[in-house]
Scaffold this motif. Structure first.
Motif, PDB file in Angstrom:
ATOM      1  N   VAL A  70       3.406   9.634   6.503  1.00  0.00           N
ATOM      2  CA  VAL A  70       2.379  10.218   5.647  1.00  0.00           C
ATOM      3  C   VAL A  70       2.752  11.690   5.462  1.00  0.00           C
ATOM      4  CG1 VAL A  70      -0.050  10.778   5.338  1.00  0.00           C
ATOM      5  CG2 VAL A  70       0.597   8.638   6.480  1.00  0.00           C
ATOM      6  N   ASP A  71       3.074  12.090   4.232  1.00  0.00           N
ATOM      7  CA  ASP A  71       3.562  13.439   3.953  1.00  0.00           C
ATOM      8  C   ASP A  71       2.823  14.067   2.787  1.00  0.00           C
ATOM      9  OD1 ASP A  71       5.521  13.618   5.902  1.00  0.00           O
ATOM     10  OD2 ASP A  71       7.096  12.811   4.620  1.00  0.00           O
ATOM     11  N   ASP A  72       2.789  15.375   2.788  1.00  0.00           N
ATOM     12  CA  ASP A  72       2.366  16.151   1.627  1.00  0.00           C
ATOM     13  C   ASP A  72       3.366  17.301   1.523  1.00  0.00           C
ATOM     14  OD1 ASP A  72       1.193  17.591  -0.386  1.00  0.00           O
ATOM     15  OD2 ASP A  72      -0.790  17.699   0.526  1.00  0.00           O
TER      16      ASP A  72
ATOM     17  N   ARG B  89       3.040   8.027   1.170  1.00  0.00           N
ATOM     18  CA  ARG B  89       2.588   7.118   2.223  1.00  0.00           C
ATOM     19  C   ARG B  89       3.497   5.903   2.226  1.00  0.00           C
ATOM     20  NH1 ARG B  89      -2.842   3.364   2.480  1.00  0.00           N
ATOM     21  NH2 ARG B  89      -2.836   2.953   4.728  1.00  0.00           N
TER      22      ARG B  89
ATOM     23  N   GLU C  92       0.803  -1.217   0.000  1.00  0.00           N
ATOM     24  CA  GLU C  92       0.000   0.000   0.000  1.00  0.00           C
ATOM     25  C   GLU C  92       0.842   1.277   0.000  1.00  0.00           C
ATOM     26  OE1 GLU C  92      -2.927  -0.138   3.087  1.00  0.00           O
ATOM     27  OE2 GLU C  92      -3.634  -2.132   2.510  1.00  0.00           O
ATOM     28  N   ASP C  93       2.159   1.141  -0.087  1.00  0.00           N
ATOM     29  CA  ASP C  93       3.018   2.317  -0.204  1.00  0.00           C
ATOM     30  C   ASP C  93       2.734   3.030  -1.522  1.00  0.00           C
ATOM     31  OD1 ASP C  93       4.214   1.728   2.186  1.00  0.00           O
ATOM     32  OD2 ASP C  93       6.162   1.182   1.347  1.00  0.00           O
ATOM     33  N   GLU C  94       2.764   4.353  -1.494  1.00  0.00           N
ATOM     34  CA  GLU C  94       2.550   5.107  -2.727  1.00  0.00           C
ATOM     35  C   GLU C  94       3.130   6.507  -2.601  1.00  0.00           C
ATOM     36  OE1 GLU C  94      -1.585   5.531  -3.516  1.00  0.00           O
ATOM     37  OE2 GLU C  94      -2.071   6.286  -1.520  1.00  0.00           O
ATOM     38  N   CYS C  95       3.497   7.063  -3.747  1.00  0.00           N
ATOM     39  CA  CYS C  95       4.004   8.430  -3.804  1.00  0.00           C
ATOM     40  C   CYS C  95       3.510   9.081  -5.091  1.00  0.00           C
ATOM     41  CB  CYS C  95       5.533   8.464  -3.760  1.00  0.00           C
ATOM     42  SG  CYS C  95       6.220  10.149  -3.774  1.00  0.00           S
TER      43      CYS C  95
ATOM     44  N   VAL D 194       3.783   2.749   4.598  1.00  0.00           N
ATOM     45  CA  VAL D 194       3.006   2.125   5.674  1.00  0.00           C
ATOM     46  C   VAL D 194       3.879   1.653   6.826  1.00  0.00           C
ATOM     47  CG1 VAL D 194       1.455   0.231   6.260  1.00  0.00           C
ATOM     48  CG2 VAL D 194       1.135   1.485   4.114  1.00  0.00           C
TER      49      VAL D 194
ATOM     50  N   GLU E  22       5.455   4.280   8.842  1.00  0.00           N
ATOM     51  CA  GLU E  22       4.482   5.177   9.479  1.00  0.00           C
ATOM     52  C   GLU E  22       4.704   6.628   9.035  1.00  0.00           C
ATOM     53  OE1 GLU E  22       4.640   4.496  13.697  1.00  0.00           O
ATOM     54  OE2 GLU E  22       3.667   2.541  13.537  1.00  0.00           O
TER      55      GLU E  22
END
Length: 229
Positions: free
Chosen positions: A207-209, A200, A115-118, A202, A205
């Protein structure tokens, strides 16, 4: 090839920031062994975890492809940290490198969570190719904040990056508040765009924007070597 004149200017440029740190009671050191760097960061109680792109267990950094800085106070306690690595994007660009997760993991198929994504939507990122120096993991101990440390650490990062690689770009990813509070301008970055990394990870841990900040290679050179030299 870097000329003798360039080397002299680079030496003076780096020395000026090293001297500025010393005036503030900080002794700076450079290193290239990222196993050692991680041992230092993990022993620094108030610093958050280092992202996987600077961790050799997830993204090894080869000889000549990265460096880190640590600054200690008069008691030899860690006061500042930061790291820089080189991405060879001669056949890619920064947006692709981030979205493939290869910016964070040498082998995303092995280390990334399903579920990792960028997502990288900053327009400049697709134009960032060639030698791209990535500047990150910056940390300043609370009692040294607000005293001009970002300018010193940014100057050191720019000088050493130019000396080692003369990159096509130097960049970083930062939270919006660092731009709003002027910290990014203190570091010396001239440009920023939103949506540099909507990330993200997982298992980390994370979670960035984050916003993308950068200088071009020519802008970096002009910072280190005076125009006309």
């Amino acid at each position: 090839m870097t000329s003798v004149v360039d080397l002299l200017h680079i030496s003076r440029f780096i020395h000026s920031y090293d001297a500025a740190a010393a005036q503030k009671g900080i002794k700076l050191s450079l290193g290239v062994d990222f196993h050692e760097y991680i041992s230092i960061t993990r022993a620094t109680a108030t610093k958050g975890p280092t992202y996987p792109n600077f961790r050799p267990d997830r993204s090894p950094i080869g000889s000549g492809e990265g460096f880190w800085m640590v600054g200690v106070d008069k008691n030899n306690d860690v006061a500042v940290l930061q790291a820089v690595r080189l991405y060879d994007l001669s056949r890619s660009n920064l947006a692709e490198h981030l979205q493939s997760l290869k910016a964070f993991y040498a082998d995303p198929a092995k280390h990334a969570h399903p579920e990792d994504e960028c997502t990288c939507a900053a327009p400049i990122a697709r134009k960032m190719s060639g030698k791209v120096a990535y500047h990150g993991d910056g940390w300043v101990r609370r009692d040294f904040r607000g005293s001009g440390i970002p300018e010193i650490m940014g100057g050191m990062a720019f000088g050493v990056s130019f000396a080692m690689w003369a990159p096509d770009f130097v960049c970083g990813l930062v939270a919006r508040w660092l731009i709003d509070k002027g910290v990014v301008s203190q570091y010396g970055y001239a440009h920023h765009e939103r949506a540099g990394s909507i990330l993200r990870l997982v298992e980390e841990e994370i979670v960035d924007d984050d916003w993308l900040i950068w200088l071009t290679g020519e802008e970096l050179r002009s910072r280190v070597v005076p125009p006309g030299e």
